[in-house]
Design a protein around this motif. Structure first.
Motif, PDB file in Angstrom:
ATOM      1  N   THR A   1      40.944  36.569  39.927  1.00 37.29           N
ATOM      2  CA  THR A   1      41.746  35.696  39.243  1.00 37.29           C
ATOM      3  C   THR A   1      43.312  36.342  39.646  1.00 37.29           C
ATOM      4  O   THR A   1      44.490  35.982  40.614  1.00 37.29           O
ATOM      5  N   ALA A   2      43.337  37.724  39.682  1.00 36.08           N
ATOM      6  CA  ALA A   2      44.394  37.786  40.439  1.00 36.08           C
ATOM      7  C   ALA A   2      45.399  37.381  42.087  1.00 36.08           C
ATOM      8  O   ALA A   2      46.243  37.436  42.172  1.00 36.08           O
ATOM      9  N   ARG A   3      43.996  37.732  42.697  1.00 34.43           N
ATOM     10  CA  ARG A   3      43.884  37.091  44.390  1.00 34.43           C
ATOM     11  C   ARG A   3      43.761  35.830  44.410  1.00 34.43           C
ATOM     12  O   ARG A   3      44.677  34.724  45.863  1.00 34.43           O
ATOM     13  N   GLY A   4      43.136  35.210  43.954  1.00 30.91           N
ATOM     14  CA  GLY A   4      42.602  33.798  44.245  1.00 30.91           C
ATOM     15  C   GLY A   4      42.253  33.753  45.185  1.00 30.91           C
ATOM     16  O   GLY A   4      41.689  31.892  45.232  1.00 30.91           O
ATOM     17  N   ARG A   5      41.754  34.377  45.202  1.00 29.32           N
ATOM     18  CA  ARG A   5      40.133  34.510  46.750  1.00 29.32           C
ATOM     19  C   ARG A   5      39.156  35.118  46.446  1.00 29.32           C
ATOM     20  O   ARG A   5      39.445  36.720  45.581  1.00 29.32           O
TER      21      ARG A   5
ATOM     22  N   ARG B   1      33.026  30.523  28.592  1.00 29.45           N
ATOM     23  CA  ARG B   1      33.436  29.107  28.807  1.00 29.45           C
ATOM     24  C   ARG B   1      34.729  29.061  30.181  1.00 29.45           C
ATOM     25  O   ARG B   1      34.752  28.643  31.185  1.00 29.45           O
ATOM     26  N   ALA B   2      35.731  30.112  28.913  1.00 28.91           N
ATOM     27  CA  ALA B   2      36.866  30.161  29.747  1.00 28.91           C
ATOM     28  C   ALA B   2      37.403  30.213  30.700  1.00 28.91           C
ATOM     29  O   ALA B   2      38.870  30.144  30.943  1.00 28.91           O
ATOM     30  N   CYS B   3      36.701  31.208  31.040  1.00 32.32           N
ATOM     31  CA  CYS B   3      37.091  31.865  32.243  1.00 32.32           C
ATOM     32  C   CYS B   3      35.817  31.540  33.540  1.00 32.32           C
ATOM     33  O   CYS B   3      35.425  31.997  34.567  1.00 32.32           O
TER      34      CYS B   3
ATOM     35  N   TYR C   1      31.872  37.803  31.117  1.00 34.41           N
ATOM     36  CA  TYR C   1      32.219  38.740  30.092  1.00 34.41           C
ATOM     37  C   TYR C   1      33.917  38.315  29.714  1.00 34.41           C
ATOM     38  O   TYR C   1      34.223  39.171  28.972  1.00 34.41           O
ATOM     39  N   GLY C   2      33.687  37.064  30.093  1.00 37.49           N
ATOM     40  CA  GLY C   2      35.106  36.595  30.106  1.00 37.49           C
ATOM     41  C   GLY C   2      36.552  37.068  30.675  1.00 37.49           C
ATOM     42  O   GLY C   2      36.227  38.019  31.752  1.00 37.49           O
ATOM     43  N   SER C   3      37.637  37.787  29.785  1.00 38.93           N
ATOM     44  CA  SER C   3      38.694  37.442  31.262  1.00 38.93           C
ATOM     45  C   SER C   3      38.216  39.254  30.917  1.00 38.93           C
ATOM     46  O   SER C   3      39.523  40.672  32.152  1.00 38.93           O
ATOM     47  N   ASP C   4      37.339  40.381  30.377  1.00 33.85           N
ATOM     48  CA  ASP C   4      37.047  42.081  31.020  1.00 33.85           C
ATOM     49  C   ASP C   4      36.181  42.002  32.001  1.00 33.85           C
ATOM     50  O   ASP C   4      35.965  43.330  32.110  1.00 33.85           O
ATOM     51  N   GLY C   5      35.056  40.792  32.400  1.00 32.95           N
ATOM     52  CA  GLY C   5      34.799  41.049  33.886  1.00 32.95           C
ATOM     53  C   GLY C   5      36.032  41.383  34.672  1.00 32.95           C
ATOM     54  O   GLY C   5      36.934  41.061  35.575  1.00 32.95           O
TER      55      GLY C   5
END
Length: 120
Positions: A58-62, A112-114, A47-51
């Protein structure tokens, strides 16, 4: 679990469980697809960045992966290189070739962008 075992787990399973953490500290488990390209694991958000799991990752990097009774925590990095993204696309096409409608969703520009690369 060692790195090789985690990579094998992510390569061999059709669906893996990614674990992300909410702001309040609660863990959330989400079933997703994963692929491994040249011994490097990747995941992406259908769902891209809506997931939600993707936003938390991505906010935590983990993220973590539920492997049996263990939770294996790893670092994630966004992938932006077009050649690398193409190799990941190809890996999705091979691994999930029998899931045509869902596979199509995973190959859209939105998903793909995510794409995230997993590192120990």
């Amino acid at each position: 679990m060692n790195v090789e075992a985690l990579h094998a787990y992510l390569a061999d399973r059709s669906v893996v469980t990614v674990v992300t953490t909410r702001q309040n500290g609660d863990d959330v488990s989400t079933p997703i697809w994963s692929v491994v390209v040249d011994d490097v694991p990747y995941i992406r958000s259908e769902y891209g960045s809506d997931g939600r799991w993707y936003r938390r990752a991505t906010a935590r990097g983990r993220v973590g992966f539920e492997v049996g009774d263990d939770l294996e925590r790893v670092v994630v990095e966004r992938v932006t290189d077009d050649a690398e993204l193409s190799r990941v696309d190809d890996a999705y096409r091979v691994k999930y070739r029998t899931s045509s409608s869902s596979l199509e969703m995973m190959l859209r520009p939105l998903a793909r962008a995510c794409t995230l690369r997993i590192t120990p």
